[in-house]
Design a protein around this motif. Sequence first.
Motif, PDB file in Angstrom:
ATOM      1  N   ILE A   1       0.832  -1.036  -0.010  1.00 47.54           N
ATOM      2  CA  ILE A   1      -0.198   0.003  -0.017  1.00 47.54           C
ATOM      3  C   ILE A   1       1.037   1.286  -0.181  1.00 47.54           C
ATOM      4  O   ILE A   1       1.717   1.352   0.892  1.00 47.54           O
ATOM      5  N   ILE A   2       0.587   2.161  -0.928  1.00 48.91           N
ATOM      6  CA  ILE A   2       1.121   3.645  -0.933  1.00 48.91           C
ATOM      7  C   ILE A   2       0.230   4.577  -0.589  1.00 48.91           C
ATOM      8  O   ILE A   2      -0.880   4.280  -0.765  1.00 48.91           O
ATOM      9  N   TYR A   3       0.864   5.381  -0.015  1.00 49.95           N
ATOM     10  CA  TYR A   3       0.015   6.490   0.582  1.00 49.95           C
ATOM     11  C   TYR A   3       0.661   7.813   0.139  1.00 49.95           C
ATOM     12  O   TYR A   3       1.706   8.260  -0.030  1.00 49.95           O
ATOM     13  N   VAL A   4      -0.494   8.665  -0.862  1.00 52.09           N
ATOM     14  CA  VAL A   4      -0.045   9.509  -1.665  1.00 52.09           C
ATOM     15  C   VAL A   4      -0.670  10.932  -1.658  1.00 52.09           C
ATOM     16  O   VAL A   4      -2.027  10.698  -1.464  1.00 52.09           O
ATOM     17  N   GLU A   5      -0.125  11.832  -1.610  1.00 55.32           N
ATOM     18  CA  GLU A   5      -0.841  13.241  -1.608  1.00 55.32           C
ATOM     19  C   GLU A   5      -0.650  13.818  -3.062  1.00 55.32           C
ATOM     20  O   GLU A   5       0.483  14.036  -3.563  1.00 55.32           O
ATOM     21  N   SER A   6      -1.762  14.398  -3.504  1.00 52.02           N
ATOM     22  CA  SER A   6      -1.660  14.983  -4.975  1.00 52.02           C
ATOM     23  C   SER A   6      -2.159  16.382  -4.851  1.00 52.02           C
ATOM     24  O   SER A   6      -3.140  16.305  -4.213  1.00 52.02           O
ATOM     25  N   VAL A   7      -1.628  17.064  -5.566  1.00 55.07           N
ATOM     26  CA  VAL A   7      -2.032  18.570  -5.623  1.00 55.07           C
ATOM     27  C   VAL A   7      -2.288  18.983  -7.354  1.00 55.07           C
ATOM     28  O   VAL A   7      -1.521  18.910  -7.914  1.00 55.07           O
TER      29      VAL A   7
ATOM     30  N   ASP B   1      -2.534  26.547  -6.861  1.00 57.06           N
ATOM     31  CA  ASP B   1      -2.886  24.945  -6.470  1.00 57.06           C
ATOM     32  C   ASP B   1      -4.406  25.374  -6.402  1.00 57.06           C
ATOM     33  O   ASP B   1      -4.941  26.430  -5.752  1.00 57.06           O
ATOM     34  N   VAL B   2      -5.207  24.341  -6.863  1.00 60.14           N
ATOM     35  CA  VAL B   2      -6.613  24.436  -6.979  1.00 60.14           C
ATOM     36  C   VAL B   2      -7.291  23.316  -6.175  1.00 60.14           C
ATOM     37  O   VAL B   2      -8.384  23.196  -5.886  1.00 60.14           O
ATOM     38  N   LEU B   3      -6.482  22.138  -6.002  1.00 56.89           N
ATOM     39  CA  LEU B   3      -7.311  21.138  -5.264  1.00 56.89           C
ATOM     40  C   LEU B   3      -6.267  20.062  -4.856  1.00 56.89           C
ATOM     41  O   LEU B   3      -5.151  20.049  -5.238  1.00 56.89           O
ATOM     42  N   SER B   4      -6.364  19.505  -3.574  1.00 54.92           N
ATOM     43  CA  SER B   4      -5.545  18.437  -2.960  1.00 54.92           C
ATOM     44  C   SER B   4      -6.340  17.370  -2.531  1.00 54.92           C
ATOM     45  O   SER B   4      -7.445  17.540  -2.188  1.00 54.92           O
ATOM     46  N   PHE B   5      -5.688  16.086  -2.317  1.00 50.41           N
ATOM     47  CA  PHE B   5      -6.266  14.999  -2.058  1.00 50.41           C
ATOM     48  C   PHE B   5      -5.272  14.096  -1.867  1.00 50.41           C
ATOM     49  O   PHE B   5      -4.113  14.005  -2.172  1.00 50.41           O
ATOM     50  N   LYS B   6      -5.477  13.031  -0.611  1.00 55.06           N
ATOM     51  CA  LYS B   6      -4.681  11.801  -0.413  1.00 55.06           C
ATOM     52  C   LYS B   6      -5.442  10.677  -0.641  1.00 55.06           C
ATOM     53  O   LYS B   6      -6.714  10.776  -0.604  1.00 55.06           O
ATOM     54  N   ARG B   7      -4.568   9.627  -0.644  1.00 52.17           N
ATOM     55  CA  ARG B   7      -5.353   8.312  -1.321  1.00 52.17           C
ATOM     56  C   ARG B   7      -4.183   7.225  -0.799  1.00 52.17           C
ATOM     57  O   ARG B   7      -2.971   7.562  -0.870  1.00 52.17           O
ATOM     58  N   LYS B   8      -4.721   6.006  -0.573  1.00 53.42           N
ATOM     59  CA  LYS B   8      -4.089   5.013  -0.314  1.00 53.42           C
ATOM     60  C   LYS B   8      -4.461   4.050  -1.476  1.00 53.42           C
ATOM     61  O   LYS B   8      -5.625   3.907  -2.087  1.00 53.42           O
TER      62      LYS B   8
END
Length: 154
Positions: A124-130, A138-145
Amino acid sequence: MEQSVLGLYFEDFLVGGEIKHSLSKTIFESDNNFFSLLTMNHHPVHTNIDYATKNQHGKILVVGTLVFSLAVGITVPDISGKAIANLGYEDIKHLNPVFLNDTIYVRSKILDKRGSKTKSDRGIIYVESVAYNQNGIDVLSFKRKVLVKKKNHE
């Protein structure tokens, strides 16, 4: 010529590593209209110029979930191309408005990773994207596994 590679294996992700994704997308009026119709989001700030000009931003806003969907899609070749599953999204933030004809780019940072507790062929990788626009805002950010395959297990 060599075939392009879709995605990275679990071992290829480095905690703290950053990826500036090569894909981008200009959001056209037709994209926003189709997405509004498809998702049944008929709020006039997304579809009615007269209404939008009389409100806070003075012009049509792109549907936020379209921006989110595009940002996820832009990351696929690098982040989830070898994914078994996206396990969850969290902390989704709309940081600034997106307007028609804005171009969306995305960068991601690997926050953490761990092997699966039940199957040795994945992790499992945990990543933040912007997501950011053509002006670098910057208009949006989110994290996901993301559950990703390991090498030599296919």
